[in-house]
Design a protein around this motif. Structure first.
Motif, PDB file in Angstrom:
ATOM      1  N   PRO A 314       0.456  -1.151   0.023  1.00 40.23           N
ATOM      2  CA  PRO A 314       0.011   0.380  -0.290  1.00 40.23           C
ATOM      3  C   PRO A 314       0.624   1.296  -0.028  1.00 40.23           C
ATOM      4  CG  PRO A 314      -0.772  -1.262   1.523  1.00 40.23           C
ATOM      5  CD  PRO A 314       0.415  -1.905   1.132  1.00 40.23           C
ATOM      6  N   TYR A 315       2.452   1.040   0.710  1.00 42.18           N
ATOM      7  CA  TYR A 315       2.568   2.473   0.894  1.00 42.18           C
ATOM      8  C   TYR A 315       3.332   2.927  -0.396  1.00 42.18           C
ATOM      9  CZ  TYR A 315       3.018   1.115   5.546  1.00 42.18           C
ATOM     10  OH  TYR A 315       2.442   0.482   7.011  1.00 42.18           O
ATOM     11  N   LYS A 316       3.850   2.034  -1.155  1.00 44.32           N
ATOM     12  CA  LYS A 316       4.553   2.342  -2.792  1.00 44.32           C
ATOM     13  C   LYS A 316       3.599   2.237  -3.733  1.00 44.32           C
ATOM     14  CE  LYS A 316       6.139  -2.765  -3.201  1.00 44.32           C
ATOM     15  NZ  LYS A 316       7.099  -3.890  -3.234  1.00 44.32           N
ATOM     16  N   THR A 317       2.418   1.516  -3.651  1.00 44.74           N
ATOM     17  CA  THR A 317       1.853   1.765  -4.904  1.00 44.74           C
ATOM     18  C   THR A 317       1.272   2.999  -5.813  1.00 44.74           C
ATOM     19  OG1 THR A 317      -0.127   0.214  -3.630  1.00 44.74           O
ATOM     20  CG2 THR A 317      -0.982   1.678  -5.628  1.00 44.74           C
ATOM     21  N   PRO A 318       1.668   4.249  -5.265  1.00 46.01           N
ATOM     22  CA  PRO A 318       1.218   5.712  -5.782  1.00 46.01           C
ATOM     23  C   PRO A 318       2.370   5.973  -6.292  1.00 46.01           C
ATOM     24  CG  PRO A 318       0.719   6.007  -3.551  1.00 46.01           C
ATOM     25  CD  PRO A 318       1.073   4.346  -3.343  1.00 46.01           C
ATOM     26  N   TYR A 319       4.375   5.520  -6.375  1.00 50.51           N
ATOM     27  CA  TYR A 319       5.123   5.184  -7.026  1.00 50.51           C
ATOM     28  C   TYR A 319       4.745   4.123  -8.014  1.00 50.51           C
ATOM     29  CZ  TYR A 319       9.898   4.508  -8.193  1.00 50.51           C
ATOM     30  OH  TYR A 319      10.918   4.353  -9.444  1.00 50.51           O
ATOM     31  N   LEU A 320       4.655   3.010  -7.833  1.00 54.19           N
ATOM     32  CA  LEU A 320       4.295   1.512  -9.240  1.00 54.19           C
ATOM     33  C   LEU A 320       3.543   2.607  -9.953  1.00 54.19           C
ATOM     34  CD1 LEU A 320       4.049  -0.890  -6.881  1.00 54.19           C
ATOM     35  CD2 LEU A 320       5.607  -0.002  -8.074  1.00 54.19           C
ATOM     36  N   LEU A 321       2.392   3.542  -9.774  1.00 52.48           N
ATOM     37  CA  LEU A 321       0.909   4.271 -10.744  1.00 52.48           C
ATOM     38  C   LEU A 321       1.646   5.082 -10.729  1.00 52.48           C
ATOM     39  CD1 LEU A 321      -1.729   4.686  -7.697  1.00 52.48           C
ATOM     40  CD2 LEU A 321      -1.845   3.265 -10.420  1.00 52.48           C
ATOM     41  N   TYR A 322       2.037   5.985 -10.658  1.00 55.37           N
ATOM     42  CA  TYR A 322       3.564   7.444 -11.253  1.00 55.37           C
ATOM     43  C   TYR A 322       4.433   5.976 -12.567  1.00 55.37           C
ATOM     44  CZ  TYR A 322       7.107  10.803 -12.079  1.00 55.37           C
ATOM     45  OH  TYR A 322       7.486  11.206 -12.207  1.00 55.37           O
ATOM     46  N   LYS A 323       5.421   5.487 -12.062  1.00 56.45           N
ATOM     47  CA  LYS A 323       5.920   4.353 -12.710  1.00 56.45           C
ATOM     48  C   LYS A 323       4.950   4.258 -13.959  1.00 56.45           C
ATOM     49  CE  LYS A 323       9.177   1.530 -12.589  1.00 56.45           C
ATOM     50  NZ  LYS A 323       9.629   0.539 -11.670  1.00 56.45           N
ATOM     51  N   ALA A 324       3.640   3.533 -14.337  1.00 57.45           N
ATOM     52  CA  ALA A 324       3.021   2.737 -15.559  1.00 57.45           C
ATOM     53  C   ALA A 324       1.861   4.421 -15.840  1.00 57.45           C
ATOM     54  CB  ALA A 324       1.504   2.124 -14.363  1.00 57.45           C
ATOM     55  N   GLY A 325       2.757   5.664 -15.590  1.00 56.37           N
ATOM     56  CA  GLY A 325       1.648   6.592 -16.309  1.00 56.37           C
ATOM     57  C   GLY A 325       0.309   6.660 -15.947  1.00 56.37           C
ATOM     58  N   VAL A 326      -0.566   6.446 -14.541  1.00 56.65           N
ATOM     59  CA  VAL A 326      -1.442   6.253 -14.211  1.00 56.65           C
ATOM     60  C   VAL A 326      -1.690   8.062 -13.325  1.00 56.65           C
ATOM     61  CG1 VAL A 326      -3.510   5.409 -13.113  1.00 56.65           C
ATOM     62  CG2 VAL A 326      -1.762   3.941 -14.010  1.00 56.65           C
ATOM     63  N   PRO A 327      -2.026   8.939 -13.885  1.00 59.02           N
ATOM     64  CA  PRO A 327      -2.340  10.296 -13.034  1.00 59.02           C
ATOM     65  C   PRO A 327      -3.981   9.689 -11.854  1.00 59.02           C
ATOM     66  CG  PRO A 327      -3.240   9.745 -15.549  1.00 59.02           C
ATOM     67  CD  PRO A 327      -3.169   8.905 -15.678  1.00 59.02           C
ATOM     68  N   PHE A 328      -3.272  10.511 -10.733  1.00 59.46           N
ATOM     69  CA  PHE A 328      -3.730   9.562  -9.324  1.00 59.46           C
ATOM     70  C   PHE A 328      -3.519  10.936  -8.463  1.00 59.46           C
ATOM     71  CE2 PHE A 328       0.640   9.107  -8.612  1.00 59.46           C
ATOM     72  CZ  PHE A 328       0.986   8.771  -7.144  1.00 59.46           C
ATOM     73  N   ALA A 329      -4.359  10.759  -7.464  1.00 60.57           N
ATOM     74  CA  ALA A 329      -4.050  11.995  -6.146  1.00 60.57           C
ATOM     75  C   ALA A 329      -4.752  10.924  -5.390  1.00 60.57           C
ATOM     76  CB  ALA A 329      -5.661  12.859  -6.693  1.00 60.57           C
ATOM     77  N   LEU A 330      -4.268  11.512  -4.211  1.00 55.91           N
ATOM     78  CA  LEU A 330      -4.396  10.584  -2.648  1.00 55.91           C
ATOM     79  C   LEU A 330      -5.278  10.920  -2.164  1.00 55.91           C
ATOM     80  CD1 LEU A 330      -0.345   9.841  -2.032  1.00 55.91           C
ATOM     81  CD2 LEU A 330      -1.899   8.402  -3.181  1.00 55.91           C
ATOM     82  N   ASP A 331      -5.978  10.238  -1.579  1.00 56.93           N
ATOM     83  CA  ASP A 331      -7.081  10.459   0.211  1.00 56.93           C
ATOM     84  C   ASP A 331      -6.977   9.646   1.244  1.00 56.93           C
ATOM     85  OD1 ASP A 331      -8.100   8.311  -0.279  1.00 56.93           O
ATOM     86  OD2 ASP A 331     -10.750   9.388  -0.552  1.00 56.93           O
ATOM     87  N   TYR A 332      -7.690  10.589   2.420  1.00 58.67           N
ATOM     88  CA  TYR A 332      -7.512   9.905   3.251  1.00 58.67           C
ATOM     89  C   TYR A 332      -9.061   9.413   2.919  1.00 58.67           C
ATOM     90  CZ  TYR A 332      -6.489   9.117   8.171  1.00 58.67           C
ATOM     91  OH  TYR A 332      -6.739   8.382   9.592  1.00 58.67           O
ATOM     92  N   ASP A 333      -9.227   7.997   3.485  1.00 60.25           N
ATOM     93  CA  ASP A 333     -10.311   7.594   3.401  1.00 60.25           C
ATOM     94  C   ASP A 333     -10.954   7.143   4.616  1.00 60.25           C
ATOM     95  OD1 ASP A 333      -8.728   5.622   3.494  1.00 60.25           O
ATOM     96  OD2 ASP A 333     -10.200   3.905   2.506  1.00 60.25           O
ATOM     97  N   LEU A 334     -10.153   7.228   5.802  1.00 61.67           N
ATOM     98  CA  LEU A 334     -10.222   6.678   7.321  1.00 61.67           C
ATOM     99  C   LEU A 334     -11.705   7.549   7.897  1.00 61.67           C
ATOM    100  CD1 LEU A 334      -7.487   5.072   8.761  1.00 61.67           C
ATOM    101  CD2 LEU A 334      -9.471   3.872   7.152  1.00 61.67           C
ATOM    102  N   ALA A 335     -11.310   8.005   9.021  1.00 57.80           N
ATOM    103  CA  ALA A 335     -12.619   8.740   9.399  1.00 57.80           C
ATOM    104  C   ALA A 335     -12.023  10.083   9.431  1.00 57.80           C
ATOM    105  CB  ALA A 335     -12.803   8.812  11.298  1.00 57.80           C
ATOM    106  N   ILE A 336     -13.403  10.944   9.691  1.00 49.99           N
ATOM    107  CA  ILE A 336     -13.684  12.135   8.443  1.00 49.99           C
ATOM    108  C   ILE A 336     -11.723  13.013   9.402  1.00 49.99           C
ATOM    109  CG2 ILE A 336     -15.123  12.373   7.146  1.00 49.99           C
ATOM    110  CD1 ILE A 336     -16.436  13.737   9.886  1.00 49.99           C
TER     111      ILE A 336
END
Length: 446
Positions: A314-336
Motif C-alpha cells: 500500500p505504501y509503494k502503490t503511489p510510486y508504482l502508479l507514477y511509474k506506470a503513467g496513471v494520473p492519480f491523487a491521494l485521499d485519506y479514506d478513514l474517519a473524517i
C-alpha cells in the motif's frame, strides 16, 4: 415551585465558562491590501522548488511567485517568512466532511439518502461550514475538500469547497462536478459455496442492480439527446456525464471490478471516469492508462489486500502508479477526523519511492487536475487563487509540520481550533501544578 438561586447562579457560571476559543473561528474577511511573503522556500506544487522565494497576492489572486530578488515590493505589505516553507493548500477528495458531526447522533449525519439510485442528491446543500472538525484539518494545511455523499448504488453529486466560509454558498469552488457510483461487489465462488442459496440470491440481486443501472444510464442519454416536456431530476442530473461536463466517480477496489465498471460506463457513453479507492489499480494500470482513467487512491495507510503481497505494497502503490503513467491523487479514506493526516499520507508515499515534490502534487495539483479545478487552484502560480500555507518545517512530515499561517483566496484564516485550546488548557494546568508542588505529571515529562 421555588427555584434555588444557588443553582441558577451555578448554571449561569457554567455557561459563561464555555471558552470562545473552543468554538469554530469566524471566517476571515476579504483580502483588503496586497500581501507579499518573502524569504521562504517555495514548493510550487508542480515539482518546482524555489529557494529564497517570494509570493505576492492581491484581491485573492497570486500576482507573483518566484525568486525574491525578482519581486516588486512596491505597494505590498511585506511579511518576512525567512527559513519557512510555502506550499499550496492541500485538497482532500472523496470526503464526508461537513456532512457528519457526531456518528452516534443521527441528527448530525447527512451523508446518506434512502434508495439505491440518487444521482439528483446534492451533497453541497447539506454541507455544514460550522463543523468543529474543519478547523482541526486546516491546522495541518488541508484547505479544500470534495464533499461526497455515500450509500446506495448511485450516492449523488459531489461538490468542491474551500474550508473557510459562513455557508455553503460562500464555500463552493465547483458545484455538482461529479456523480458517485458504488460498483456492486463481485461474488467469488469457492468449493464450499457453489450450492449456497444465499450466494445465489446475492448474484441475482447484483445482476438486477446492473440491469437497472444500465437502464438509468440509457434513459439519461436519451433524455439529454431529446427535448422533454417534463423535467426528470434524476435524468437531468446525469446528462453531464455524456458530454464530459460531469465526471463519473466509480468506487471500486478489486481489479476485475475496476475493469468491469469502467467498461460498463464507457459502453453507455460516459466521457470522464475516475476510479476511487482503487486498491488494485497497479494490477490494471495498463487498462487504466489505455482508457484515460484517473485514480483517487485511498489505501496508503492500509494493510495489503492479499496475503501474498509485499507488506509495504500500500505504501509503494503511489510510486508504482507514477511509474506506470496513471494520473492519480491521494485521499485519506478513514474517519473524517483523520483528514488532518492527509499530508502524512503523502509523506508515507514519499518514503516509499515518490519524490517529495511528486508526493506533494498527489495531494495538491494532481488532485486539482482530477477534480477539474487546476486552473483555479492546486499550485502556487500567478493567476490562481492565493490558497496556500506557510510551515516552519516539512508539511508532509508529522515531526516537523507546523503551519504558522494559512490563506484561502488571499484571506488569512484563523488557525485556532478546539484541540489546540484543550492542549493549552491542560498544559497550563500542569504548569500551574508544577509551580505549586514541584512535580511534573508523567504526561508532561514524557
Amino acid at each position: 415551585m421555588k427555584i434555588n438561586r444557588k443553582y441558577i447562579s451555578a448554571f449561569v457560571a457554567l455557561l459563561l465558562s464555555v471558552p470562545v476559543l473552543a468554538q469554530v473561528p469566524a471566517p476571515a474577511p476579504k483580502q483588503s491590501k496586497p500581501v507579499l511573503l518573502k524569504g521562504a522556500t517555495l514548493h510550487v506544487g508542480n515539482g518546482t522548488v524555489v529557494e529564497n522565494a517570494a509570493v505576492g497576492f492581491d484581491k485573492g489572486k497570486i500576482t507573483y511567485a518566484g525568486p525574491q530578488n525578482g519581486a516588486n515590493l512596491s505597494g505590498y505589505e511585506v511579511v518576512d517568512v525567512t527559513g519557512q516553507h510555502i506550499y499550496p493548500g492541500l485538497i482532500q477528495p472523496n470526503s464526508a466532511l461537513g456532512l457528519n458531526e457526531v456518528e452516534s447522533v443521527r441528527a448530525t449525519i447527512d451523508w446518506n439518502e434512502v434508495g439505491e439510485f440518487n444521482p439528483n442528491v446534492r451533497s453541497l446543500i447539506a454541507y455544514n461550514t460550522d463543523s468543529d472538525i474543519i478547523p482541526t484539518i486546516r491546522a495541518n494545511g488541508v484547505l479544500m475538500t470534495q464533499v461526497t455523499p455515500v450509500g446506495g448504488t448511485i450516492s449523488g453529486s459531489s461538490s468542491i469547497v474551500q474550508l473557510d466560509a459562513w455557508n455553503w454558498e460562500d464555500a463552493v469552488l465547483k458545484a455538482d462536478e461529479g456523480i458517485h457510483l458504488n460498483w456492486p461487489y463481485m461474488l467469488v465462488e469457492t468449493g464450499n459455496s457453489r450450492n449456497d442459496a444465499r450466494l445465489k440470491r446475492m448474484a441475482e440481486q447484483r445482476e438486477q442492480t446492473l440491469t437497472e443501472l444500465g437502464a438509468l444510464l440509457r434513459d439519461a442519454a436519451v433524455y439529454k439527446a431529446g427535448k422533454q416536456d417534463n423535467e426528470n431530476l434524476k435524468l437531468a442530473s446525469m446528462t453531464g456525464l455524456f458530454d464530459g461536463s460531469k465526471k463519473l466517480y466509480i468506487h471500486a477496489n478489486y481489479g476485475k471490478e475496476i475493469v468491469e465498471g469502467v467498461t460498463f460506463a464507457k459502453k453507455y457513453g460516459v466521457k470522464d471516469i475516475v476510479v476511487v479507492g482503487a486498491r488494485d489499480a497497479v494490477v490494471v494500470a495498463d487498462f487504466l492508462k489505455a482508457n484515460n482513467v484517473s485514480v483517487i487512491y485511498s489505501g496508503v495507510h492500509a494493510l495489503p489486500s492479499r496475503a501474498e503481497e509485499d507488506v509495504d505494497m500500500p505504501y509503494k502503490t503511489p510510486y508504482l502508479l507514477y511509474k506506470a503513467g496513471v494520473p492519480f491523487a491521494l485521499d485519506y479514506d478513514l474517519a473524517i477526523h483523520g483528514i488532518r493526516n492527509l499530508p502524512f499520507i503523502a509523506g508515507t508515499a514519499a518514503a516509499y519511492g515518490l519524490d517529495k515534490e511528486q508526493a506533494l502534487a498527489a495531494v495538491s495539483l494532481n488532485t486539482a487536475r482530477i477534480l477539474g479545478i487546476d486552473k483555479q487552484t492546486g499550485s502556487v502560480e500567478v493567476g490562481k487563487d492565493a490558497t496556500l500555507v506557510v510551515s516552519t518545517g516539512d508539511l508532509l512530515d508529522m515531526r516537523t509540520n507546523d503551519v504558522t499561517q494559512a490563506f484561502i483566496q488571499g484571506r488569512k484564516i484563523d488557525l485556532n481550533n478546539k484541540q489546540k485550546y484543550l492542549y493549552e488548557k491542560f498544559e497550563n494546568k500542569y504548569k500551574a501544578q508544577e509551580k505549586v508542588d514541584g512535580t511534573v505529571p508523567t504526561t508532561m515529562s514524557n
